[in-house]
Design a protein around this motif. Structure first.
Motif, PDB file in Angstrom:
ATOM      1  N   PRO A 222      39.385  38.515  27.763  1.00  0.00           N
ATOM      2  CA  PRO A 222      39.311  39.065  29.124  1.00  0.00           C
ATOM      3  C   PRO A 222      38.507  38.145  30.044  1.00  0.00           C
ATOM      4  CG  PRO A 222      37.844  40.261  27.652  1.00  0.00           C
ATOM      5  CD  PRO A 222      38.636  39.334  26.792  1.00  0.00           C
ATOM      6  N   ILE A 223      38.927  38.067  31.309  1.00  0.00           N
ATOM      7  CA  ILE A 223      38.221  37.269  32.315  1.00  0.00           C
ATOM      8  C   ILE A 223      37.824  38.200  33.461  1.00  0.00           C
ATOM      9  CG2 ILE A 223      38.321  35.313  33.897  1.00  0.00           C
ATOM     10  CD1 ILE A 223      40.599  34.159  32.220  1.00  0.00           C
ATOM     11  N   ARG A 224      36.560  38.174  33.823  1.00  0.00           N
ATOM     12  CA  ARG A 224      36.087  38.978  34.948  1.00  0.00           C
ATOM     13  C   ARG A 224      35.487  38.049  35.984  1.00  0.00           C
ATOM     14  NH1 ARG A 224      31.668  43.974  34.637  1.00  0.00           N
ATOM     15  NH2 ARG A 224      31.840  44.649  36.830  1.00  0.00           N
ATOM     16  N   LEU A 225      35.998  38.087  37.200  1.00  0.00           N
ATOM     17  CA  LEU A 225      35.496  37.241  38.283  1.00  0.00           C
ATOM     18  C   LEU A 225      34.903  38.111  39.377  1.00  0.00           C
ATOM     19  CD1 LEU A 225      36.968  34.058  39.825  1.00  0.00           C
ATOM     20  CD2 LEU A 225      36.310  35.926  41.353  1.00  0.00           C
ATOM     21  N   LEU A 226      33.651  37.848  39.743  1.00  0.00           N
ATOM     22  CA  LEU A 226      32.987  38.519  40.854  1.00  0.00           C
ATOM     23  C   LEU A 226      32.732  37.498  41.952  1.00  0.00           C
ATOM     24  CD1 LEU A 226      32.238  40.302  38.290  1.00  0.00           C
ATOM     25  CD2 LEU A 226      30.200  40.973  39.547  1.00  0.00           C
ATOM     26  N   HIS A 227      33.138  37.837  43.175  1.00  0.00           N
ATOM     27  CA  HIS A 227      32.872  36.953  44.310  1.00  0.00           C
ATOM     28  C   HIS A 227      32.049  37.705  45.337  1.00  0.00           C
ATOM     29  CE1 HIS A 227      34.190  34.546  48.065  1.00  0.00           C
ATOM     30  NE2 HIS A 227      33.165  33.946  47.478  1.00  0.00           N
ATOM     31  N   LEU A 228      30.817  37.221  45.562  1.00  0.00           N
ATOM     32  CA  LEU A 228      29.920  37.797  46.549  1.00  0.00           C
ATOM     33  C   LEU A 228      30.051  37.024  47.855  1.00  0.00           C
ATOM     34  CD1 LEU A 228      27.506  39.510  47.525  1.00  0.00           C
ATOM     35  CD2 LEU A 228      25.995  37.848  46.391  1.00  0.00           C
ATOM     36  N   ALA A 229      30.335  37.734  48.951  1.00  0.00           N
ATOM     37  CA  ALA A 229      30.478  37.098  50.266  1.00  0.00           C
ATOM     38  C   ALA A 229      29.630  37.855  51.284  1.00  0.00           C
ATOM     39  CB  ALA A 229      31.940  37.089  50.700  1.00  0.00           C
ATOM     40  N   HIS A 230      29.353  37.205  52.417  1.00  0.00           N
ATOM     41  CA  HIS A 230      28.519  37.821  53.448  1.00  0.00           C
ATOM     42  C   HIS A 230      29.201  39.034  54.067  1.00  0.00           C
ATOM     43  CE1 HIS A 230      25.369  34.742  53.483  1.00  0.00           C
ATOM     44  NE2 HIS A 230      26.336  33.895  53.197  1.00  0.00           N
ATOM     45  N   ASP A 231      30.508  38.972  54.198  1.00  0.00           N
ATOM     46  CA  ASP A 231      31.272  40.125  54.678  1.00  0.00           C
ATOM     47  C   ASP A 231      32.699  39.985  54.181  1.00  0.00           C
ATOM     48  OD1 ASP A 231      32.888  38.593  56.643  1.00  0.00           O
ATOM     49  OD2 ASP A 231      30.995  38.415  57.730  1.00  0.00           O
ATOM     50  N   GLY A 232      33.503  41.002  54.446  1.00  0.00           N
ATOM     51  CA  GLY A 232      34.858  41.046  53.918  1.00  0.00           C
ATOM     52  C   GLY A 232      35.727  39.878  54.344  1.00  0.00           C
ATOM     53  N   GLU A 233      35.479  39.328  55.545  1.00  0.00           N
ATOM     54  CA  GLU A 233      36.284  38.198  56.018  1.00  0.00           C
ATOM     55  C   GLU A 233      36.043  36.922  55.216  1.00  0.00           C
ATOM     56  OE1 GLU A 233      35.167  38.226  60.288  1.00  0.00           O
ATOM     57  OE2 GLU A 233      37.343  38.293  60.612  1.00  0.00           O
ATOM     58  N   GLU A 234      34.909  36.869  54.506  1.00  0.00           N
ATOM     59  CA  GLU A 234      34.546  35.649  53.794  1.00  0.00           C
ATOM     60  C   GLU A 234      35.014  35.611  52.341  1.00  0.00           C
ATOM     61  OE1 GLU A 234      33.524  33.052  55.285  1.00  0.00           O
ATOM     62  OE2 GLU A 234      33.321  34.079  57.202  1.00  0.00           O
ATOM     63  N   HIS A 235      35.788  36.616  51.933  1.00  0.00           N
ATOM     64  CA  HIS A 235      36.442  36.536  50.617  1.00  0.00           C
ATOM     65  C   HIS A 235      37.690  35.669  50.794  1.00  0.00           C
ATOM     66  CE1 HIS A 235      34.143  40.378  49.704  1.00  0.00           C
ATOM     67  NE2 HIS A 235      33.732  39.505  48.810  1.00  0.00           N
ATOM     68  N   TYR A 236      37.451  34.374  50.899  1.00  0.00           N
ATOM     69  CA  TYR A 236      38.462  33.468  51.418  1.00  0.00           C
ATOM     70  C   TYR A 236      39.609  33.184  50.458  1.00  0.00           C
ATOM     71  CZ  TYR A 236      35.941  29.784  48.825  1.00  0.00           C
ATOM     72  OH  TYR A 236      35.354  29.015  47.851  1.00  0.00           O
ATOM     73  N   GLN A 237      39.467  33.549  49.199  1.00  0.00           N
ATOM     74  CA  GLN A 237      40.558  33.364  48.241  1.00  0.00           C
ATOM     75  C   GLN A 237      41.094  34.717  47.755  1.00  0.00           C
ATOM     76  OE1 GLN A 237      41.688  30.441  48.585  1.00  0.00           O
ATOM     77  NE2 GLN A 237      41.305  29.364  46.680  1.00  0.00           N
ATOM     78  N   ALA A 238      40.863  35.769  48.517  1.00  0.00           N
ATOM     79  CA  ALA A 238      41.207  37.117  48.059  1.00  0.00           C
ATOM     80  C   ALA A 238      42.683  37.249  47.697  1.00  0.00           C
ATOM     81  CB  ALA A 238      40.826  38.143  49.126  1.00  0.00           C
ATOM     82  N   SER A 239      43.579  36.780  48.540  1.00  0.00           N
ATOM     83  CA  SER A 239      45.003  36.956  48.273  1.00  0.00           C
ATOM     84  C   SER A 239      45.444  36.116  47.079  1.00  0.00           C
ATOM     85  CB  SER A 239      45.837  36.613  49.514  1.00  0.00           C
ATOM     86  OG  SER A 239      45.604  35.272  49.916  1.00  0.00           O
ATOM     87  N   ALA A 240      44.928  34.897  46.987  1.00  0.00           N
ATOM     88  CA  ALA A 240      45.291  34.038  45.855  1.00  0.00           C
ATOM     89  C   ALA A 240      44.771  34.615  44.545  1.00  0.00           C
ATOM     90  CB  ALA A 240      44.735  32.628  46.071  1.00  0.00           C
TER      91      ALA A 240
END
Length: 312
Positions: A222-240
Protein backbone atom coordinates in the motif's frame (compact mmCIF):
# COMPACT_ATOMS: atom_id res chain seq x y z
CA UNK A 1 48.16 34.73 7.86
CA UNK A 2 47.23 32.65 4.79
CA UNK A 3 46.83 34.18 1.36
CA UNK A 4 43.82 33.42 -0.82
CA UNK A 5 44.01 33.73 -4.61
CA UNK A 6 41.34 33.73 -7.31
CA UNK A 7 42.58 34.43 -10.81
CA UNK A 8 44.82 37.50 -10.65
CA UNK A 9 43.41 38.69 -7.32
CA UNK A 10 45.31 37.75 -4.17
CA UNK A 11 44.71 38.88 -0.58
CA UNK A 12 45.38 37.92 3.02
CA UNK A 13 42.69 36.40 5.22
CA UNK A 14 42.59 35.49 8.90
CA UNK A 15 43.61 31.91 9.63
CA UNK A 16 40.51 29.75 9.97
CA UNK A 17 38.34 32.03 7.83
CA UNK A 18 35.30 30.44 6.22
CA UNK A 19 36.11 30.14 2.52
CA UNK A 20 32.66 31.16 1.29
CA UNK A 21 32.66 34.28 3.49
CA UNK A 22 36.21 35.18 2.45
CA UNK A 23 35.30 34.96 -1.24
CA UNK A 24 32.08 36.93 -0.93
CA UNK A 25 33.67 39.61 1.27
CA UNK A 26 36.17 40.10 -1.55
CA UNK A 27 33.29 40.65 -3.98
CA UNK A 28 33.14 37.34 -5.85
CA UNK A 29 29.41 36.70 -5.23
CA UNK A 30 29.67 32.94 -4.83
CA UNK A 31 26.05 31.70 -4.69
CA UNK A 32 24.77 29.69 -1.76
CA UNK A 33 21.47 28.64 -0.27
CA UNK A 34 21.82 26.49 2.83
CA UNK A 35 25.35 26.97 4.23
CA UNK A 36 25.02 23.39 5.49
CA UNK A 37 26.71 21.49 2.68
CA UNK A 38 23.41 20.37 1.18
CA UNK A 39 22.59 22.70 -1.71
CA UNK A 40 25.99 22.43 -3.48
CA UNK A 41 25.56 25.87 -5.06
CA UNK A 42 28.84 27.14 -3.56
CA UNK A 43 31.22 24.75 -5.35
CA UNK A 44 34.78 25.95 -5.93
CA UNK A 45 37.83 24.12 -7.26
CA UNK A 46 41.08 24.13 -5.31
CA UNK A 47 44.02 24.58 -7.67
CA UNK A 48 46.82 24.92 -5.12
CA UNK A 49 46.61 24.12 -1.43
CA UNK A 50 43.82 22.39 0.44
CA UNK A 51 41.40 23.95 2.93
CA UNK A 52 40.16 22.28 6.09
CA UNK A 53 36.95 20.53 4.94
CA UNK A 54 34.18 19.84 7.47
CA UNK A 55 32.14 17.76 4.99
CA UNK A 56 34.53 15.72 2.83
CA UNK A 57 31.80 13.13 2.34
CA UNK A 58 29.42 15.66 0.75
CA UNK A 59 31.07 15.25 -2.66
CA UNK A 60 32.06 12.17 -4.60
CA UNK A 61 35.58 10.76 -4.48
CA UNK A 62 36.11 11.82 -8.10
CA UNK A 63 35.05 15.40 -7.35
CA UNK A 64 37.35 15.50 -4.34
CA UNK A 65 40.25 14.17 -6.40
CA UNK A 66 39.70 16.95 -8.94
CA UNK A 67 39.84 19.56 -6.19
CA UNK A 68 36.14 20.44 -5.90
CA UNK A 69 35.00 21.62 -2.47
CA UNK A 70 31.90 23.16 -0.93
CA UNK A 71 33.19 26.57 0.09
CA UNK A 72 30.65 26.96 2.91
CA UNK A 73 32.18 23.94 4.64
CA UNK A 74 35.84 24.94 4.25
CA UNK A 75 38.21 26.96 6.39
CA UNK A 76 41.38 28.58 5.10
CA UNK A 77 44.35 27.52 7.23
CA UNK A 78 47.17 27.82 4.65
CA UNK A 79 47.75 29.58 1.33
CA UNK A 80 45.05 28.60 -1.12
CA UNK A 81 44.30 29.20 -4.81
CA UNK A 82 40.79 28.44 -6.03
CA UNK A 83 38.73 28.75 -9.20
CA UNK A 84 35.03 29.54 -8.93
CA UNK A 85 32.44 27.25 -10.48
CA UNK A 86 31.74 28.64 -13.95
CA UNK A 87 28.33 27.46 -15.18
CA UNK A 88 29.33 28.16 -18.79
CA UNK A 89 32.45 26.03 -18.54
CA UNK A 90 31.65 23.56 -15.75
CA UNK A 91 27.87 23.31 -16.15
CA UNK A 92 25.51 21.87 -18.76
CA UNK A 93 23.41 23.96 -21.13
CA UNK A 94 19.63 23.60 -21.15
CA UNK A 95 16.71 25.16 -23.01
CA UNK A 96 13.37 26.03 -21.44
CA UNK A 97 10.64 24.10 -23.28
CA UNK A 98 7.68 24.78 -20.96
CA UNK A 99 6.86 27.53 -18.45
CA UNK A 100 3.47 27.32 -16.74
CA UNK A 101 1.78 27.88 -13.40
CA UNK A 102 0.40 24.78 -11.67
CA UNK A 103 -1.22 26.94 -8.96
CA UNK A 104 -1.21 30.64 -8.07
CA UNK A 105 2.27 30.25 -6.54
CA UNK A 106 3.85 27.09 -8.03
CA UNK A 107 5.75 27.59 -11.27
CA UNK A 108 6.64 24.54 -13.39
CA UNK A 109 9.76 24.65 -15.53
CA UNK A 110 10.57 21.95 -18.06
CA UNK A 111 14.07 21.96 -19.49
CA UNK A 112 15.74 20.10 -22.31
CA UNK A 113 19.39 19.52 -21.45
CA UNK A 114 21.97 19.67 -24.22
CA UNK A 115 22.95 16.11 -23.36
CA UNK A 116 21.17 13.26 -21.62
CA UNK A 117 21.51 13.12 -17.83
CA UNK A 118 21.35 9.91 -15.87
CA UNK A 119 19.53 10.46 -12.60
CA UNK A 120 17.20 8.78 -10.14
CA UNK A 121 13.80 10.00 -8.99
CA UNK A 122 14.25 12.27 -5.98
CA UNK A 123 17.64 13.72 -6.95
CA UNK A 124 18.43 17.44 -7.10
CA UNK A 125 20.02 19.72 -9.69
CA UNK A 126 21.50 23.18 -9.24
CA UNK A 127 19.91 25.62 -11.69
CA UNK A 128 21.79 28.73 -12.84
CA UNK A 129 19.93 31.74 -14.21
CA UNK A 130 21.37 33.89 -16.99
CA UNK A 131 22.42 36.52 -14.43
CA UNK A 132 24.41 34.02 -12.34
CA UNK A 133 21.94 33.14 -9.57
CA UNK A 134 22.17 29.46 -8.56
CA UNK A 135 19.65 27.48 -6.53
CA UNK A 136 19.13 23.74 -5.96
CA UNK A 137 15.78 22.22 -6.96
CA UNK A 138 14.43 18.69 -6.79
CA UNK A 139 13.63 16.89 -10.01
CA UNK A 140 9.94 16.07 -10.43
CA UNK A 141 10.41 14.26 -13.74
CA UNK A 142 10.57 10.50 -14.24
CA UNK A 143 14.02 9.34 -15.35
CA UNK A 144 14.44 7.29 -18.52
CA UNK A 145 10.85 7.96 -19.53
CA UNK A 146 10.24 11.71 -19.74
CA UNK A 147 12.62 13.47 -22.13
CA UNK A 148 12.70 16.66 -20.11
CA UNK A 149 13.76 17.79 -16.65
CA UNK A 150 10.88 19.12 -14.57
CA UNK A 151 11.06 21.45 -11.57
CA UNK A 152 8.34 22.92 -9.33
CA UNK A 153 9.28 26.34 -7.92
CA UNK A 154 7.59 27.80 -4.86
CA UNK A 155 7.15 31.47 -5.77
CA UNK A 156 5.07 32.58 -2.78
CA UNK A 157 7.85 34.89 -1.60
CA UNK A 158 10.28 37.07 -3.55
CA UNK A 159 13.62 35.43 -4.26
CA UNK A 160 16.48 36.06 -6.66
CA UNK A 161 15.98 32.87 -8.66
CA UNK A 162 12.16 32.87 -8.53
CA UNK A 163 12.05 36.51 -9.60
CA UNK A 164 14.24 35.65 -12.59
CA UNK A 165 12.23 32.49 -13.34
CA UNK A 166 8.97 34.44 -13.53
CA UNK A 167 10.38 36.38 -16.48
CA UNK A 168 11.63 33.36 -18.42
CA UNK A 169 10.17 32.50 -21.79
CA UNK A 170 10.13 29.27 -23.76
CA UNK A 171 13.39 29.03 -25.69
CA UNK A 172 15.47 30.79 -23.05
CA UNK A 173 18.79 29.24 -22.05
CA UNK A 174 19.75 28.19 -18.53
CA UNK A 175 22.70 26.29 -17.14
CA UNK A 176 22.64 23.19 -14.99
CA UNK A 177 25.11 22.73 -12.18
CA UNK A 178 25.80 19.64 -10.15
CA UNK A 179 23.39 16.70 -10.11
CA UNK A 180 23.31 15.25 -6.62
CA UNK A 181 21.44 12.71 -4.57
CA UNK A 182 19.53 13.44 -1.40
CA UNK A 183 17.91 11.15 1.13
CA UNK A 184 14.87 10.57 -1.05
CA UNK A 185 14.85 7.61 -3.43
CA UNK A 186 12.95 4.45 -4.27
CA UNK A 187 14.51 1.08 -3.51
CA UNK A 188 13.13 -1.93 -5.43
CA UNK A 189 13.60 -3.95 -2.22
CA UNK A 190 10.68 -1.97 -0.77
CA UNK A 191 8.25 -3.44 -3.30
CA UNK A 192 6.18 -5.43 -0.80
CA UNK A 193 6.34 -2.89 2.04
CA UNK A 194 3.92 -0.12 2.96
CA UNK A 195 5.19 3.20 1.57
CA UNK A 196 4.26 6.56 3.08
CA UNK A 197 5.00 9.78 1.16
CA UNK A 198 4.54 12.98 3.19
CA UNK A 199 4.97 16.29 1.39
CA UNK A 200 4.51 19.94 2.29
CA UNK A 201 4.26 22.54 -0.47
CA UNK A 202 6.66 21.89 -3.34
CA UNK A 203 8.16 19.10 -1.24
CA UNK A 204 5.75 17.16 -3.41
CA UNK A 205 8.07 17.58 -6.42
CA UNK A 206 10.59 14.79 -5.65
CA UNK A 207 7.86 12.58 -4.18
CA UNK A 208 5.84 12.99 -7.39
CA UNK A 209 8.76 11.48 -9.26
CA UNK A 210 9.33 8.78 -6.63
CA UNK A 211 5.65 7.83 -6.54
CA UNK A 212 5.59 7.27 -10.28
CA UNK A 213 8.88 5.39 -10.11
CA UNK A 214 7.40 3.07 -7.47
CA UNK A 215 4.31 2.46 -9.59
CA UNK A 216 6.45 1.92 -12.69
CA UNK A 217 8.33 -0.76 -10.77
CA UNK A 218 4.97 -2.33 -9.83
CA UNK A 219 5.12 -1.59 -6.12
CA UNK A 220 2.81 -4.13 -4.49
CA UNK A 221 2.45 -2.74 -0.97
CA UNK A 222 0.00 0.00 0.00
CA UNK A 223 1.09 3.59 -0.74
CA UNK A 224 -0.24 6.54 1.24
CA UNK A 225 0.54 10.07 0.08
CA UNK A 226 -0.24 13.16 2.18
CA UNK A 227 0.16 16.62 0.67
CA UNK A 228 0.03 19.61 3.01
CA UNK A 229 -0.66 22.95 1.29
CA UNK A 230 -1.38 26.48 2.51
CA UNK A 231 -4.87 26.34 1.03
CA UNK A 232 -6.95 24.26 -1.34
CA UNK A 233 -5.70 26.10 -4.43
CA UNK A 234 -2.13 25.00 -3.68
CA UNK A 235 -2.78 21.27 -4.06
CA UNK A 236 -1.21 21.73 -7.45
CA UNK A 237 -1.09 18.07 -8.48
CA UNK A 238 -4.55 17.15 -7.15
CA UNK A 239 -6.06 16.04 -10.46
CA UNK A 240 -2.97 14.11 -11.54
CA UNK A 241 -2.82 12.35 -8.16
CA UNK A 242 -6.53 11.52 -8.38
CA UNK A 243 -5.96 9.90 -11.78
CA UNK A 244 -3.12 7.79 -10.41
CA UNK A 245 -5.20 6.74 -7.40
CA UNK A 246 -8.03 5.74 -9.73
CA UNK A 247 -5.66 3.58 -11.77
CA UNK A 248 -3.80 2.08 -8.80
CA UNK A 249 -6.02 0.75 -5.98
CA UNK A 250 -3.06 0.45 -3.59
CA UNK A 251 -2.57 4.26 -3.68
CA UNK A 252 -4.37 6.47 -1.14
CA UNK A 253 -4.06 10.26 -1.51
CA UNK A 254 -4.93 12.78 1.22
CA UNK A 255 -4.87 16.55 0.57
CA UNK A 256 -4.43 18.58 3.76
CA UNK A 257 -4.39 22.23 4.78
CA UNK A 258 -3.11 23.54 8.10
CA UNK A 259 -6.37 23.04 9.96
CA UNK A 260 -6.50 19.39 8.87
CA UNK A 261 -3.02 18.50 10.11
CA UNK A 262 -3.67 17.76 13.82
CA UNK A 263 -6.46 15.32 13.06
CA UNK A 264 -4.60 13.74 10.14
CA UNK A 265 -1.44 13.21 12.18
CA UNK A 266 -3.37 11.90 15.17
CA UNK A 267 -4.96 9.29 12.92
CA UNK A 268 -1.63 7.89 11.72
CA UNK A 269 -1.41 4.19 12.47
CA UNK A 270 1.31 2.07 10.94
CA UNK A 271 0.06 -1.02 9.17
CA UNK A 272 3.45 -2.60 9.73
CA UNK A 273 6.74 -1.82 11.44
CA UNK A 274 8.26 -2.53 8.03
CA UNK A 275 6.69 0.67 6.65
CA UNK A 276 9.00 3.00 4.74
CA UNK A 277 8.34 6.75 5.01
CA UNK A 278 9.67 9.59 2.84
CA UNK A 279 9.09 13.19 3.96
CA UNK A 280 9.91 16.44 2.20
CA UNK A 281 9.13 20.10 2.83
CA UNK A 282 9.98 22.91 5.22
CA UNK A 283 11.95 22.12 8.40
CA UNK A 284 8.84 22.58 10.56
CA UNK A 285 6.70 20.32 8.38
CA UNK A 286 9.28 17.54 8.18
CA UNK A 287 9.78 17.71 11.96
CA UNK A 288 6.01 17.49 12.46
CA UNK A 289 5.67 14.49 10.17
CA UNK A 290 8.72 12.77 11.67
CA UNK A 291 7.66 13.20 15.29
CA UNK A 292 4.27 11.65 14.65
CA UNK A 293 5.72 8.72 12.68
CA UNK A 294 8.20 7.93 15.46
CA UNK A 295 5.42 8.08 18.07
CA UNK A 296 3.45 5.66 15.90
CA UNK A 297 6.36 3.23 16.09
CA UNK A 298 8.29 3.83 12.86
CA UNK A 299 11.97 2.86 13.29
CA UNK A 300 14.20 5.87 12.67
CA UNK A 301 16.20 4.14 9.95
CA UNK A 302 13.01 3.72 7.91
CA UNK A 303 12.36 7.45 7.56
CA UNK A 304 14.09 9.30 4.72
CA UNK A 305 13.72 13.07 4.68
CA UNK A 306 14.81 16.11 2.68
CA UNK A 307 14.31 19.61 4.04
CA UNK A 308 13.59 22.58 1.76
CA UNK A 309 15.16 25.78 3.00
CA UNK A 310 13.66 29.05 1.75
CA UNK A 311 15.80 30.90 -0.84
CA UNK A 312 16.44 34.60 -0.75
Amino acid sequence: MPELRVGEQQWTVASGSNLLDALNTAGFSVPYSCRAGSCHACLVRCLQGRPQDARPDALSADQHRLGWRLSCQCRVEDDLQVALFDPHQDGIGATLIAHDWLSPTVLRLRLQAERALRYQAGQHLVLWSANGVARPYSLASLPDEERFLEFHLDCRRPGAFCDAARQLQVGDALRLGELRGGALHYDPDWQERALWLLAAGTGLAPLWGILREALRQEHHGPIRLLHLAHDGEEHYQASALAELANDHPQLQVELLTAQDVPQALASIRLQSRQTIALACGSPASVEQFSRRLFLAGLPRNQLFADIFIGHA
